[in-house]
Design a protein around this motif. Structure first.
Motif, PDB file in Angstrom:
ATOM      1  N   PRO A 136     -10.116 -35.280  40.617  1.00  0.00           N
ATOM      2  CA  PRO A 136      -9.829 -35.843  42.288  1.00  0.00           C
ATOM      3  C   PRO A 136     -11.012 -36.508  42.492  1.00  0.00           C
ATOM      4  CG  PRO A 136     -11.044 -33.478  41.732  1.00  0.00           C
ATOM      5  CD  PRO A 136     -10.927 -33.766  40.557  1.00  0.00           C
ATOM      6  N   GLY A 137      -9.946 -37.664  43.901  1.00  0.00           N
ATOM      7  CA  GLY A 137     -10.922 -38.930  44.702  1.00  0.00           C
ATOM      8  C   GLY A 137     -11.701 -37.935  45.179  1.00  0.00           C
ATOM      9  N   PRO A 138     -12.542 -38.969  45.395  1.00  0.00           N
ATOM     10  CA  PRO A 138     -13.831 -38.386  46.623  1.00  0.00           C
ATOM     11  C   PRO A 138     -13.327 -38.564  47.908  1.00  0.00           C
ATOM     12  CG  PRO A 138     -13.289 -41.492  46.627  1.00  0.00           C
ATOM     13  CD  PRO A 138     -12.258 -40.745  45.502  1.00  0.00           C
ATOM     14  N   LEU A 144      -2.215 -41.365  40.567  1.00  0.00           N
ATOM     15  CA  LEU A 144      -2.121 -41.053  38.885  1.00  0.00           C
ATOM     16  C   LEU A 144      -2.033 -42.451  38.700  1.00  0.00           C
ATOM     17  CD1 LEU A 144       0.538 -38.445  39.194  1.00  0.00           C
ATOM     18  CD2 LEU A 144      -1.879 -38.522  38.605  1.00  0.00           C
ATOM     19  N   GLU A 145      -0.916 -43.602  39.512  1.00  0.00           N
ATOM     20  CA  GLU A 145      -0.757 -44.665  38.150  1.00  0.00           C
ATOM     21  C   GLU A 145      -2.245 -45.795  37.640  1.00  0.00           C
ATOM     22  OE1 GLU A 145       1.787 -46.709  41.295  1.00  0.00           O
ATOM     23  OE2 GLU A 145       3.256 -45.623  41.091  1.00  0.00           O
ATOM     24  N   GLU A 146      -2.950 -45.304  39.097  1.00  0.00           N
ATOM     25  CA  GLU A 146      -4.984 -46.115  38.718  1.00  0.00           C
ATOM     26  C   GLU A 146      -5.339 -44.970  38.096  1.00  0.00           C
ATOM     27  OE1 GLU A 146      -8.600 -46.842  38.599  1.00  0.00           O
ATOM     28  OE2 GLU A 146      -7.737 -44.443  39.482  1.00  0.00           O
ATOM     29  N   VAL A 147      -5.032 -43.694  37.782  1.00  0.00           N
ATOM     30  CA  VAL A 147      -5.439 -42.710  36.796  1.00  0.00           C
ATOM     31  C   VAL A 147      -4.898 -43.629  35.345  1.00  0.00           C
ATOM     32  CG1 VAL A 147      -6.073 -40.946  35.863  1.00  0.00           C
ATOM     33  CG2 VAL A 147      -6.458 -40.894  38.024  1.00  0.00           C
ATOM     34  N   VAL A 148      -3.852 -44.083  35.134  1.00  0.00           N
ATOM     35  CA  VAL A 148      -3.078 -44.165  34.131  1.00  0.00           C
ATOM     36  C   VAL A 148      -3.312 -45.790  33.330  1.00  0.00           C
ATOM     37  CG1 VAL A 148      -0.963 -44.937  34.446  1.00  0.00           C
ATOM     38  CG2 VAL A 148      -1.069 -43.471  32.370  1.00  0.00           C
ATOM     39  N   GLY A 149      -4.105 -46.652  34.594  1.00  0.00           N
ATOM     40  CA  GLY A 149      -3.915 -48.265  34.458  1.00  0.00           C
ATOM     41  C   GLY A 149      -5.723 -47.537  33.355  1.00  0.00           C
TER      42      GLY A 149
END
Length: 234
Positions: A136-138, A144-149
């Motif tokens: 989870p973010g702050p 999810l797109e930022e995570v997979v990148g």
């Protein structure tokens, strides 16, 4: 995967995430035993880190080839002890990439990597890269797109534009997790670097030539990998 060991939900639009505030803690589990098992894991492999994760409460189709994923915050240790044969019932959310690499049509391949023997799941097996858990973010939000990148950068060194497109949700009943699967395209393979501790080797392959041994999840994704590769060459 053998029949019954997994499920693939195809998507035509990004999944909707519904995150509840109440923390998920497994019921009918001896938490002292979990703590003892966790200490044994990190003694054997200090790379283990008990960070935040998101437990999948359920996945529901929401029409028009979409899906809603219901989530609750939890702790990674509840999943890590699965390696020692203890299933607490947690089903963490992750991301997976089917990354198309290469130049001209007909020469494109998908990026795969061999998991190291110290990996928490599927040690020594080949899988499609990248992949990883979701925290989870702050402020509770999740991109999810930022995570997979980010996972792509960490596992292959590629830092260029990839424009992730959600194409499926994979339920991996062998690993005990859910993963949102993204199609990504990289414009150069020269940026791919030697992997870190989590993977021993990186290769570019067509789905039918997935190296052995492959993870159950990778085998389950082969047909979708072929569709992703074909669509990139259309």
């Amino acid at each position: 995967m053998m029949p019954g060991a997994g499920r693939l939900i195809l998507l035509r639009r990004p999944p909707v995430l519904n995150l509840v505030e109440e923390r998920w803690v497994p019921a009918d589990v001896d938490l002292d035993e979990i703590d003892a098992l966790w200490r044994a894991l990190i003694e054997d492999n200090p790379r283990y880190h008990d960070g935040e994760c998101l437990h999948v409460l359920g996945v529901v189709r929401n029409g028009l080839s979409g899906a809603t994923i219901h989530l609750a915050p939890s702790s990674y240790r509840f999943h890590a002890v699965r390696r020692l044969g203890v299933d607490t019932g947690i089903r963490p959310l992750g991301v997976k990439g089917l990354v198309v690499a290469g130049g001209s049509s007909g020469s494109r391949r998908l990026v795969v990597g061999r998991r190291s023997e110290s990996s928490g799941s599927y040690p020594g097996c080949w899988e499609f890269l990248p992949g990883g858990g979701v925290e989870p973010g702050p402020r509770g939000g999740v991109d999810l797109e930022e995570v997979v990148g980010r996972e792509l950068r960490e596992e292959t060194g590629f830092g260029g534009r990839v424009d992730p497109l959600a194409v499926a949700i994979l339920e991996d009943r062998v690993a005990g997790s859910w993963e949102v699967v993204y199609r990504m395209v990289i414009d150069s393979t020269s940026a791919l670097v030697a992997p870190g501790w989590e993977h021993d080797e990186i290769r570019l392959v067509v789905p039918e030539d997935l190296p052995s041994p492959a993870s159950d999840a990778a085998i389950f994704l082969q047909a979708l990998g072929r569709k992703v590769l074909d669509s990139s060459e259309a």
